[in-house]
Design a protein around this motif. Structure first.
Motif, PDB file in Angstrom:
ATOM      1  N   TRP A   1       6.295  25.458  46.423  1.00 38.82           N
ATOM      2  CA  TRP A   1       7.267  24.561  45.810  1.00 38.82           C
ATOM      3  C   TRP A   1       6.755  23.131  45.732  1.00 38.82           C
ATOM      4  CZ3 TRP A   1      10.751  26.842  43.098  1.00 38.82           C
ATOM      5  CH2 TRP A   1      11.185  28.099  43.461  1.00 38.82           C
ATOM      6  N   ALA A   2       5.848  22.762  46.606  1.00 38.87           N
ATOM      7  CA  ALA A   2       5.305  21.400  46.591  1.00 38.87           C
ATOM      8  C   ALA A   2       4.544  21.125  45.298  1.00 38.87           C
ATOM      9  CB  ALA A   2       4.381  21.187  47.791  1.00 38.87           C
ATOM     10  N   PHE A   3       4.033  22.175  44.678  1.00 46.24           N
ATOM     11  CA  PHE A   3       3.364  22.041  43.386  1.00 46.24           C
ATOM     12  C   PHE A   3       4.294  22.430  42.242  1.00 46.24           C
ATOM     13  CE2 PHE A   3      -1.011  22.739  45.398  1.00 46.24           C
ATOM     14  CZ  PHE A   3      -1.275  21.383  45.396  1.00 46.24           C
ATOM     15  N   ALA A   4       5.061  23.500  42.450  1.00 46.89           N
ATOM     16  CA  ALA A   4       5.871  24.041  41.365  1.00 46.89           C
ATOM     17  C   ALA A   4       6.964  23.083  40.909  1.00 46.89           C
ATOM     18  CB  ALA A   4       6.484  25.377  41.785  1.00 46.89           C
ATOM     19  N   VAL A   5       7.703  22.504  41.848  1.00 48.05           N
ATOM     20  CA  VAL A   5       8.821  21.647  41.464  1.00 48.05           C
ATOM     21  C   VAL A   5       8.348  20.423  40.681  1.00 48.05           C
ATOM     22  CG1 VAL A   5      10.680  20.180  42.353  1.00 48.05           C
ATOM     23  CG2 VAL A   5      10.382  22.500  43.243  1.00 48.05           C
ATOM     24  N   PRO A   6       7.376  19.635  41.191  1.00 49.89           N
ATOM     25  CA  PRO A   6       6.938  18.476  40.383  1.00 49.89           C
ATOM     26  C   PRO A   6       6.357  18.882  39.026  1.00 49.89           C
ATOM     27  CG  PRO A   6       6.119  18.304  42.623  1.00 49.89           C
ATOM     28  CD  PRO A   6       6.721  19.660  42.484  1.00 49.89           C
ATOM     29  N   LEU A   7       5.644  19.994  38.985  1.00 53.29           N
ATOM     30  CA  LEU A   7       5.049  20.434  37.725  1.00 53.29           C
ATOM     31  C   LEU A   7       6.124  20.861  36.731  1.00 53.29           C
ATOM     32  CD1 LEU A   7       2.402  20.854  36.247  1.00 53.29           C
ATOM     33  CD2 LEU A   7       2.339  23.177  37.164  1.00 53.29           C
ATOM     34  N   VAL A   8       7.133  21.601  37.178  1.00 56.11           N
ATOM     35  CA  VAL A   8       8.222  22.025  36.291  1.00 56.11           C
ATOM     36  C   VAL A   8       9.019  20.814  35.807  1.00 56.11           C
ATOM     37  CG1 VAL A   8      10.424  23.285  36.224  1.00 56.11           C
ATOM     38  CG2 VAL A   8       8.381  24.380  37.178  1.00 56.11           C
ATOM     39  N   VAL A   9       9.313  19.872  36.703  1.00 60.86           N
ATOM     40  CA  VAL A   9      10.026  18.658  36.308  1.00 60.86           C
ATOM     41  C   VAL A   9       9.217  17.890  35.261  1.00 60.86           C
ATOM     42  CG1 VAL A   9      10.800  16.386  37.118  1.00 60.86           C
ATOM     43  CG2 VAL A   9      11.370  18.448  38.423  1.00 60.86           C
ATOM     44  N   TYR A  10       7.910  17.773  35.483  1.00 63.91           N
ATOM     45  CA  TYR A  10       7.031  17.073  34.535  1.00 63.91           C
ATOM     46  C   TYR A  10       7.049  17.761  33.166  1.00 63.91           C
ATOM     47  CZ  TYR A  10       2.670  15.607  32.299  1.00 63.91           C
ATOM     48  OH  TYR A  10       1.739  15.144  31.416  1.00 63.91           O
ATOM     49  N   VAL A  11       6.890  19.070  33.148  1.00 58.21           N
ATOM     50  CA  VAL A  11       6.837  19.802  31.876  1.00 58.21           C
ATOM     51  C   VAL A  11       8.174  19.704  31.138  1.00 58.21           C
ATOM     52  CG1 VAL A  11       6.622  22.110  30.847  1.00 58.21           C
ATOM     53  CG2 VAL A  11       4.972  21.356  32.565  1.00 58.21           C
ATOM     54  N   LEU A  12       9.283  19.866  31.860  1.00 58.58           N
ATOM     55  CA  LEU A  12      10.596  19.765  31.216  1.00 58.58           C
ATOM     56  C   LEU A  12      10.839  18.351  30.676  1.00 58.58           C
ATOM     57  CD1 LEU A  12      12.829  21.913  33.583  1.00 58.58           C
ATOM     58  CD2 LEU A  12      11.964  22.517  31.307  1.00 58.58           C
ATOM     59  N   ALA A  13      10.462  17.344  31.447  1.00 60.87           N
ATOM     60  CA  ALA A  13      10.619  15.958  30.977  1.00 60.87           C
ATOM     61  C   ALA A  13       9.743  15.709  29.756  1.00 60.87           C
ATOM     62  CB  ALA A  13      10.272  14.981  32.095  1.00 60.87           C
ATOM     63  N   LEU A  14       8.526  16.220  29.764  1.00 63.25           N
ATOM     64  CA  LEU A  14       7.618  16.048  28.634  1.00 63.25           C
ATOM     65  C   LEU A  14       8.155  16.745  27.385  1.00 63.25           C
ATOM     66  CD1 LEU A  14       4.911  14.793  27.840  1.00 63.25           C
ATOM     67  CD2 LEU A  14       3.818  16.929  28.503  1.00 63.25           C
TER      68      LEU A  14
ATOM     69  N   ALA B   1       3.838   9.202  33.580  1.00 59.21           N
ATOM     70  CA  ALA B   1       4.295  10.439  34.219  1.00 59.21           C
ATOM     71  C   ALA B   1       3.111  11.317  34.621  1.00 59.21           C
ATOM     72  CB  ALA B   1       5.232  11.201  33.277  1.00 59.21           C
ATOM     73  N   THR B   2       2.111  11.378  33.783  1.00 54.78           N
ATOM     74  CA  THR B   2       0.928  12.187  34.062  1.00 54.78           C
ATOM     75  C   THR B   2       0.152  11.639  35.256  1.00 54.78           C
ATOM     76  OG1 THR B   2       0.798  12.770  31.715  1.00 54.78           O
ATOM     77  CG2 THR B   2      -1.178  13.143  33.048  1.00 54.78           C
ATOM     78  N   MET B   3      -0.017  10.329  35.325  1.00 58.54           N
ATOM     79  CA  MET B   3      -0.724   9.714  36.455  1.00 58.54           C
ATOM     80  C   MET B   3       0.031   9.936  37.763  1.00 58.54           C
ATOM     81  SD  MET B   3      -3.524   8.596  35.152  1.00 58.54           S
ATOM     82  CE  MET B   3      -4.243   7.559  36.410  1.00 58.54           C
ATOM     83  N   LEU B   4       1.360   9.850  37.724  1.00 61.36           N
ATOM     84  CA  LEU B   4       2.148  10.104  38.931  1.00 61.36           C
ATOM     85  C   LEU B   4       2.045  11.565  39.362  1.00 61.36           C
ATOM     86  CD1 LEU B   4       5.339   7.938  38.285  1.00 61.36           C
ATOM     87  CD2 LEU B   4       3.449   7.484  39.890  1.00 61.36           C
ATOM     88  N   LEU B   5       2.011  12.474  38.394  1.00 59.11           N
ATOM     89  CA  LEU B   5       1.822  13.884  38.735  1.00 59.11           C
ATOM     90  C   LEU B   5       0.466  14.096  39.391  1.00 59.11           C
ATOM     91  CD1 LEU B   5       2.841  16.831  38.626  1.00 59.11           C
ATOM     92  CD2 LEU B   5       1.678  17.014  36.413  1.00 59.11           C
ATOM     93  N   LEU B   6      -0.589  13.507  38.854  1.00 65.28           N
ATOM     94  CA  LEU B   6      -1.918  13.619  39.459  1.00 65.28           C
ATOM     95  C   LEU B   6      -1.935  13.042  40.872  1.00 65.28           C
ATOM     96  CD1 LEU B   6      -4.462  12.699  36.625  1.00 65.28           C
ATOM     97  CD2 LEU B   6      -4.077  14.926  37.675  1.00 65.28           C
ATOM     98  N   ALA B   7      -1.290  11.904  41.064  1.00 63.82           N
ATOM     99  CA  ALA B   7      -1.225  11.284  42.397  1.00 63.82           C
ATOM    100  C   ALA B   7      -0.512  12.208  43.374  1.00 63.82           C
ATOM    101  CB  ALA B   7      -0.521   9.932  42.319  1.00 63.82           C
TER     102      ALA B   7
END
Length: 174
Positions: free
Chosen positions: A144-157, A118-124
């Motif tokens: 939103w291009a940064f906020a949405v993926p980052l929020v999804v990543y943090v919530l999933a984590l 998940a972290t590598m996909l977020l970096l990509a």
């Protein structure tokens, strides 16, 4: 490592690392000379950097994550039991016994590989989005291009961490 170490989590990590590497190479070959080095919360660029500065920084971070997450199995095997923190004394005593330690290492390595994927996909995603924005010539980026993926990543984590801590995955079977 044995063949059993090639779990779905391991494959997802390898695939995610390959996606990151592919994006990194694509930016190196075809990316603009200048890439936004910092974008504030409103989407305004506060610093421009050479693409090689951005690629060096993200490449180093990506490589560090490959070492940490990709080699978590062998790293866990070398970690002494006193360095492992588990919720509850009973759980720690159970999983740190010689009879259960290999299974603990395998489970934990799988969890770390999934988190690493998940972290590598977020970096990509962040590298690709920043590069596409930088090449577009736009004055500001949609936050939103940064906020949405980052929020999804943090919530999933957070969700996965709670699952690891209180779910059945590390339940004591005695």
């Amino acid at each position: 490592m044995t063949d059993s170490s090639w779990s779905a989590q391991r494959w997802s990590f390898v695939l995610a690392a390959a996606v990151f590497a592919s994006v990194w190479v694509a930016v190196a070959v075809a990316g603009p000379a200048r890439i936004a080095g910092h974008i504030d919360a409103a989407g305004e660029v506060t610093r421009w950097d050479s693409k090689w500065v951005v690629l060096a920084g993200l490449g180093a971070v990506g490589l560090l994550f490959v070492v940490i997450f990709g080699f978590s199995g062998p790293l866990l095997a070398r970690l002494p039991a006193r360095a492992v923190n588990l919720p509850g004394r009973r759980r720690k005593e159970y999983w740190m016994r010689a009879a259960h330690r290999a299974e603990f290492n395998r489970l934990m390595a799988e969890d770390l590989e999934l988190i690493g994927a998940a972290t590598m996909l977020l970096l990509a995603w962040l590298l690709a989005a920043t590069t596409l924005f930088s090449a577009s010539g736009e004055a500001s980026m949609n936050g939103w291009a940064f906020a949405v993926p980052l929020v999804v990543y943090v919530l999933a984590l957070i969700g996965y961490t709670v699952y690891i801590a209180v779910g059945a995955r590390y339940r004591v079977n005695e």
